[in-house]
Design a protein around this motif. Sequence first.
Motif, PDB file in Angstrom:
ATOM      1  N   UNK A  82       0.860  -1.184   0.000  1.00 20.18           N
ATOM      2  CA  UNK A  82       0.000   0.000   0.000  1.00 20.18           C
ATOM      3  C   UNK A  82       0.883   1.216   0.000  1.00 20.18           C
ATOM      4  N   UNK A  83       0.354   2.289  -0.516  1.00 25.51           N
ATOM      5  CA  UNK A  83       1.165   3.497  -0.598  1.00 25.51           C
ATOM      6  C   UNK A  83       1.049   4.255   0.695  1.00 25.51           C
ATOM      7  N   UNK A  84       2.152   4.548   1.309  1.00 24.67           N
ATOM      8  CA  UNK A  84       2.145   5.456   2.443  1.00 24.67           C
ATOM      9  C   UNK A  84       2.194   6.877   1.896  1.00 24.67           C
ATOM     10  N   UNK A  85       2.839   7.022   0.749  1.00 23.68           N
ATOM     11  CA  UNK A  85       2.802   8.301   0.071  1.00 23.68           C
ATOM     12  C   UNK A  85       3.978   9.185   0.408  1.00 23.68           C
ATOM     13  N   UNK A  86       3.799  10.418   0.131  1.00 25.93           N
ATOM     14  CA  UNK A  86       4.893  11.352   0.324  1.00 25.93           C
ATOM     15  C   UNK A  86       4.374  12.555   1.082  1.00 25.93           C
ATOM     16  N   UNK A 112       7.642  17.858  -5.222  1.00 23.34           N
ATOM     17  CA  UNK A 112       7.833  18.982  -6.124  1.00 23.34           C
ATOM     18  C   UNK A 112       8.348  18.450  -7.440  1.00 23.34           C
ATOM     19  N   UNK A 113       7.917  19.099  -8.529  1.00 21.81           N
ATOM     20  CA  UNK A 113       8.345  18.630  -9.835  1.00 21.81           C
ATOM     21  C   UNK A 113       9.835  18.870 -10.011  1.00 21.81           C
ATOM     22  N   UNK A 114      10.467  17.953 -10.699  1.00 19.84           N
ATOM     23  CA  UNK A 114      11.853  18.172 -11.107  1.00 19.84           C
ATOM     24  C   UNK A 114      12.879  17.956 -10.027  1.00 19.84           C
ATOM     25  N   UNK A 115      12.475  17.552  -8.844  1.00 16.17           N
ATOM     26  CA  UNK A 115      13.487  17.243  -7.837  1.00 16.17           C
ATOM     27  C   UNK A 115      13.050  15.983  -7.089  1.00 16.17           C
ATOM     28  N   UNK A 116      14.004  15.235  -6.583  1.00 15.06           N
ATOM     29  CA  UNK A 116      13.633  13.976  -5.925  1.00 15.06           C
ATOM     30  C   UNK A 116      12.873  14.244  -4.633  1.00 15.06           C
ATOM     31  N   UNK A 117      11.865  13.447  -4.405  1.00 14.21           N
ATOM     32  CA  UNK A 117      11.141  13.536  -3.147  1.00 14.21           C
ATOM     33  C   UNK A 117      11.034  12.148  -2.550  1.00 14.21           C
ATOM     34  N   UNK A 118      10.914  12.126  -1.220  1.00  9.98           N
ATOM     35  CA  UNK A 118      10.852  10.826  -0.536  1.00  9.98           C
ATOM     36  C   UNK A 118       9.458  10.252  -0.688  1.00  9.98           C
ATOM     37  N   UNK A 119       9.402   9.024  -1.165  1.00 10.18           N
ATOM     38  CA  UNK A 119       8.122   8.354  -1.337  1.00 10.18           C
ATOM     39  C   UNK A 119       8.202   7.048  -0.580  1.00 10.18           C
ATOM     40  N   UNK A 120       7.067   6.611  -0.048  1.00 12.30           N
ATOM     41  CA  UNK A 120       7.121   5.389   0.765  1.00 12.30           C
ATOM     42  C   UNK A 120       6.023   4.422   0.373  1.00 12.30           C
ATOM     43  N   UNK A 121       6.378   3.161   0.341  1.00 14.10           N
ATOM     44  CA  UNK A 121       5.391   2.096   0.216  1.00 14.10           C
ATOM     45  C   UNK A 121       5.488   1.230   1.450  1.00 14.10           C
ATOM     46  N   UNK A 122       4.364   0.741   1.912  1.00 15.50           N
ATOM     47  CA  UNK A 122       4.397  -0.229   3.006  1.00 15.50           C
ATOM     48  C   UNK A 122       4.166  -1.600   2.385  1.00 15.50           C
ATOM     49  N   UNK A 123       5.108  -2.494   2.581  1.00 11.72           N
ATOM     50  CA  UNK A 123       5.065  -3.802   1.937  1.00 11.72           C
ATOM     51  C   UNK A 123       4.926  -4.860   3.010  1.00 11.72           C
ATOM     52  N   UNK A 124       4.143  -5.876   2.719  1.00 10.23           N
ATOM     53  CA  UNK A 124       4.074  -6.982   3.678  1.00 10.23           C
ATOM     54  C   UNK A 124       3.690  -8.235   2.919  1.00 10.23           C
ATOM     55  N   UNK A 125       3.918  -9.369   3.561  1.00  9.65           N
ATOM     56  CA  UNK A 125       3.442 -10.620   2.990  1.00  9.65           C
ATOM     57  C   UNK A 125       3.016 -11.537   4.106  1.00  9.65           C
ATOM     58  N   UNK A 126       2.047 -12.398   3.768  1.00 10.65           N
ATOM     59  CA  UNK A 126       1.446 -13.208   4.817  1.00 10.65           C
ATOM     60  C   UNK A 126       2.350 -14.348   5.220  1.00 10.65           C
ATOM     61  N   UNK A 127       3.045 -14.934   4.254  1.00  6.32           N
ATOM     62  CA  UNK A 127       3.879 -16.101   4.593  1.00  6.32           C
ATOM     63  C   UNK A 127       5.104 -16.140   3.705  1.00  6.32           C
ATOM     64  N   UNK A 128       6.138 -16.722   4.237  1.00  2.00           N
ATOM     65  CA  UNK A 128       7.362 -16.884   3.462  1.00  2.00           C
ATOM     66  C   UNK A 128       8.179 -15.606   3.431  1.00  2.00           C
ATOM     67  N   UNK A 129       9.439 -15.775   3.002  1.00  2.00           N
ATOM     68  CA  UNK A 129      10.327 -14.614   2.943  1.00  2.00           C
ATOM     69  C   UNK A 129      10.353 -14.059   1.533  1.00  2.00           C
ATOM     70  N   UNK A 142       0.607   8.003  13.247  1.00  2.00           N
ATOM     71  CA  UNK A 142       1.148   9.296  13.658  1.00  2.00           C
ATOM     72  C   UNK A 142       2.610   9.155  14.039  1.00  2.00           C
ATOM     73  N   UNK A 143       2.952   8.016  14.603  1.00  2.00           N
ATOM     74  CA  UNK A 143       4.349   7.850  15.020  1.00  2.00           C
ATOM     75  C   UNK A 143       5.267   7.695  13.830  1.00  2.00           C
ATOM     76  N   UNK A 144       4.716   7.172  12.727  1.00  2.00           N
ATOM     77  CA  UNK A 144       5.580   6.944  11.564  1.00  2.00           C
ATOM     78  C   UNK A 144       5.557   8.098  10.583  1.00  2.00           C
ATOM     79  N   UNK A 145       4.671   9.040  10.815  1.00  2.00           N
ATOM     80  CA  UNK A 145       4.507  10.088   9.813  1.00  2.00           C
ATOM     81  C   UNK A 145       5.749  10.967   9.742  1.00  2.00           C
TER      82      UNK A 145
END
Lengths: 323, 686, 306
Positions: free
Chosen positions: A78-82, A86-103, C225-228
Amino acid sequence: MNLRLKQRRARLRAWLRPPRTLKVTRIGRTYLVVTFGVGLGALNTGNNLLYLLLGLLLSMVVVSGVLSERCIRDISVRRVGTDAAFAGEPFAFRWAVSRKQGHAFALTFSEADSPLLGGGGVGYLPANVEHVVRANLTAPRRGPLRMTGVRVTTTWPLGLFAKTRVLPLEGLLLVYPKRTYACQEPGDAERGPVGDSGNPRRNDGSGDVTGLRELAEGEDARRIHWLKSASTGKLLRVEREREERRTWVLTVEAGLAGDALERRCEEVAALAHRLLDEGHEVGLNTTDRRLRSGAGSAQEKRILRALAWLGFEGAREEEEEAA
Amino acid sequence: MTKGSRLRLVLRDVASGCAFASMAVSGQLPLWTLGLYGVALVAALAGKRLFARRAKLTALLLLGVAAVLAVNVTSGALNLVVAACAFAGLISAHRLLSAPDAATDGQVHLSGLLMVAGGAALSGELVYGLFLVAFSVLSSVSMALGVVEAAVPEGEPVPVRAVLRPLATGVTFAVAGAMAFFILFPRLNWNMTGPRAAPGLGPATTGFSNTVRLGGAGTIKDNPRIVLRATLSPDPGGDALNAYWVGRTYDIFDGLEWTNAGGVRREREPLLTLRPGGDNLIHQRVELLPAYGGRTLIALETPSRLGNAVANGSTGSRRTFLQELAGGEARFLEAGLSYSYEAYSLPPGGSGDTFRRLPSVEQDALLALPEALDPRVSQTAARVLNGEREPLAAAQKLAAWLQREHAYTLELSGEREDPLADFLFERKAGHCEHFATALTLMLRTQGIRARLATGFFGGERVNDGYVLRAGDAHAWTHVLVPERGFVTVDATPPAHRPSQGSRLLQRLLGLYEALESRWRNSVVDYSFRDQVDVARALVRPPKGSESTERSRLPPPRAWGAALLAGMVVYAAWRLVTRLVGRPRPHEATRFVDLVEAVLLPARLFRAEGETLEDLDARLAREGHPLAPALAPATRRYLEARFGGRPLRQGEAEQLIRALQRAVTAHVRLEAQRARAAAAEPRARAS
Amino acid sequence: MERISAELGRAVQGKEAQARLVTTCLVSGGHLLLEDVPGVGKTTLAEALARACGLSFARVQFTADLMPADILGAQIFHAQTATFQFRPGPLFRQLVLADELNRAPPRTQSALLEAMAQGQVSLDGSTHALPSPFTVVATQNPVDFSGTYPLPDSQLDRFMLRLSLGHPAPDVEAKLLATRGRAPPLDAVQTVSSPEEVDMLRTLASELRLDGTVADYVVRLARATREHGDIERGASTRAVLALGAAARTQALWEARDFVTPGDVRAVLVPCWAHRVLLRSAVQGVAARDEAAHLLEELTRKVPAPR
């Protein structure tokens, strides 16, 4: 009931034809060439050791496919987002990743079918742990950006093949105008003292306190609120009602399009940033919207949002309705 | 550099070392390449990447090396394959010393792969297989660590431990898959031209010269290296064969050295018949290993026919002709690293030669004595024999005396004037050549014809054949007995006849030999015929085992079926647990899904993440016509989901039906309104 | 509850939503922080609350020279019996209005805050229980900072809800102008409840069903909120508990006996906006606005149970 049946059929179809793409990496290509060579050698000479080696190489390819498939299966994103893009410059973006089983190992993430550049990775993703993947993305231009899915790629286990899967996930990223320098003066303030330092009471410390903010460069040290500064550990200054706080209303003129519009948006964003940073109140006028003047970083965000939507009003209607 | 990446580099370097070693065990690479690569590997392991700065410039060194190798090849000093392998090794060495980046890592692994392929072309030893597995394991771990490291963001630790487990499983499967491929992939060509021989490490230690010189140290007796492998038919069975394997005989002794009378007897024969055989010949398929080092054929005493000889070189095998020399010696005409041939021997008990039919030079030599023979030899012999004239009995009597009165030793130093007298009367200790020489000469002083024979004594069971070690080299006496021909009499004390090496070393080498022989039989010499056998065994178990073991164990097919059934059951169980273990959606959640599906045609705009509760509240706020219809459903949903009051039987359907009616009505109304709106302007326009 | 809230609305006109929240806070057993510019009716609201519920009421105007003893009470020497006797301070009331809390020195502030947290007062080794229900309504002027001791961020955590009243709508203001002259607004407020009733409501609220998934939702919000990225310090465990209690009362408003995720979202902003510490340097009202903005964003991002 019909719906559930349809869902089930769709799930079956998805299971039967997993949307994967496979790409051979550079080293993988050489590996395949060597495998081919060894195979030719084995067939030509009948040397059993070459057959053994060939078997090892081929089964490595198979194992590599199986392991990467196991690795890329069962992943949910799921997207945690940013915080701000801003256009034209790097911004921090985050995804939250998970899986139910296995590595899972060595996953790299990027946005699928969007002009966003860059991606982030995670080395090891154990089961039942939500991992936040950070990435520095770059958006080429301002405006709302529809995101359709997240692309997950892994070269696990040997880096010979890159297996990619796109996890469908709708989303919208609002890209703010590029950060530049404002070349034009903002014009006269709507409210507040006129002129720059004509007011003799400018630094007298009277007037109602309206808030605290961080001491900017070149400001009078007498304005520092020492108690609060000591408690927060950064220099804070007192802002007063009657001082240099003025109100500007910036305008993006109607009828602009293309590069001119972009340029104006960037200009207005830069001006708003500068003025808000100085502690003034800023409002915004566009063709179809008015933004009340306000101060603080929340106001800056509002202005940036409004600017980002400029020229994409059609999409905006939907979004407004959704919100 | 983080811990993970250092580990990865070490693994990479060691893997490359294994790949190089898989070539090096063949012993064919030029020594200087071994040295260069060794230095590079040690430097790389110590973390000193000497060429990190100037990769391009130092690549010129490779050019120089290539030139040297090319010169060697054109001058014929080096085989082309060997040169290519050596060059691959040196490329790898250069990459080891370069700055470690992703491209370099890939090149190191690929050059390792090339080296392993080269090793397959150069040697077929068991050690090669070990190095191959070591290389593949280390290399894959290193590559996997590299892949993970590339994905881990800067500054975070590499999860080394977590990587290893799934990877180990993967590599195990890969090895199993390789074996399955190896066994099942059809061999399209019938000629097996795999490397039959590699010189191996260390010089050859035995071998036959034209003379045997008494004196010197007999250190060869403790050398446990295996020089000969033979399969006998009929197979005598038993762990120790304790047989005499003869190489050649000598008949002239000049006081220091044994030599032969006569020269080459037959020049070039595909098949040598030394003496006529009978019905009960023992057939031997013999392989002389590189450690043997000579060109003399060895066969069980007493050889009758030798032939079908093949010389194996580093480039391949070719058929070779044989040459017969004096002393019953058979030689290969062409040099090779190792040889294989077949031999037929008479059963023990005498060679069947008669004195008359021997060549005349040999007839004379059988009684010849050195000119300066110590007179005490003859006196002692006469005294011991005490009138015994029968050749075999006399020889046995003398042998018994020698064994009784003289000790066995390998520590003989210095060159003696008269080694025989020194052995018999001064030192009273010596090794097998002394004993054999003494017996032979003492018999000759008494007018009994005898000669010295050299070869091997022993034979140790390995799998279904026998091996001889370098330390089994031995000398004994042939006594000419009328009617029976030459009969073997051994004067050496029985305990000292076979190899004298350390037991542990011998056992280890024996174990290795057993493994090696398995490896050779099942891997190197694996052929289409074996595949057919495997297939046949799979389809129908062999007859022999069926009759003996049917009573106790079910046939392998049953085991296979049971295994398959077990796997199917396991898979089914996995599937069932997965289905059962999946979190069931709440009943109310399913209800909500239904409600949302019903709402779909109403075209209500829903924001992302807007719940039914929010939607209901919003509609109520906006006074939407659907709000009254939606409210009871929402209320019941909330109660069922969060209030712990589940929906009653049929209640959901009821609510849904009511909602559906409302939605249909709403949709119809909307449509009418839209039509009206569309019609209006048209009406106005007309 | 409806009654209380209606009475409050009468006192402070045009602020029905805020009146509801004030009642929520009272029923949840929490303390209230009113933060706004002067002159919007903070004090009136508190007094009206006391009157509507029939709670004993005290108003303490916090000043720079107010000492802890002034609010807690003190040991008084009785000459006749030659003993010390405890004379309770103004704090021993069911509803205490701590006006302009940020003007008092930190010592006094912390004395009050400790009493709020413990529900009792410890003085010279003896412990005195405070009456029940005990609620503090503190007001704070976020604008006028000179000569004040703004509450540390950690102390803010002790208030369950924070409200700002804001200026009334123009028509309400006009109406005020017309009516205010005649009668003081508080006179219009009638006592419609009793302390016992408030206590009863409290027990009722605390017995509401909070489904596991809803509890999980609250926890996930806290984690968000803690991770934001923009939040320096997220919601504390106390904040989680307070949100749960407030959401329970919110469910009571809807006449439900269970809590839904919607209840949680309804009280999230007043409950948490003052508890999260932002990274940016803005202070005062602007910071609250921004925190509210962030929290609303979070409710969109954290998926609600369904």
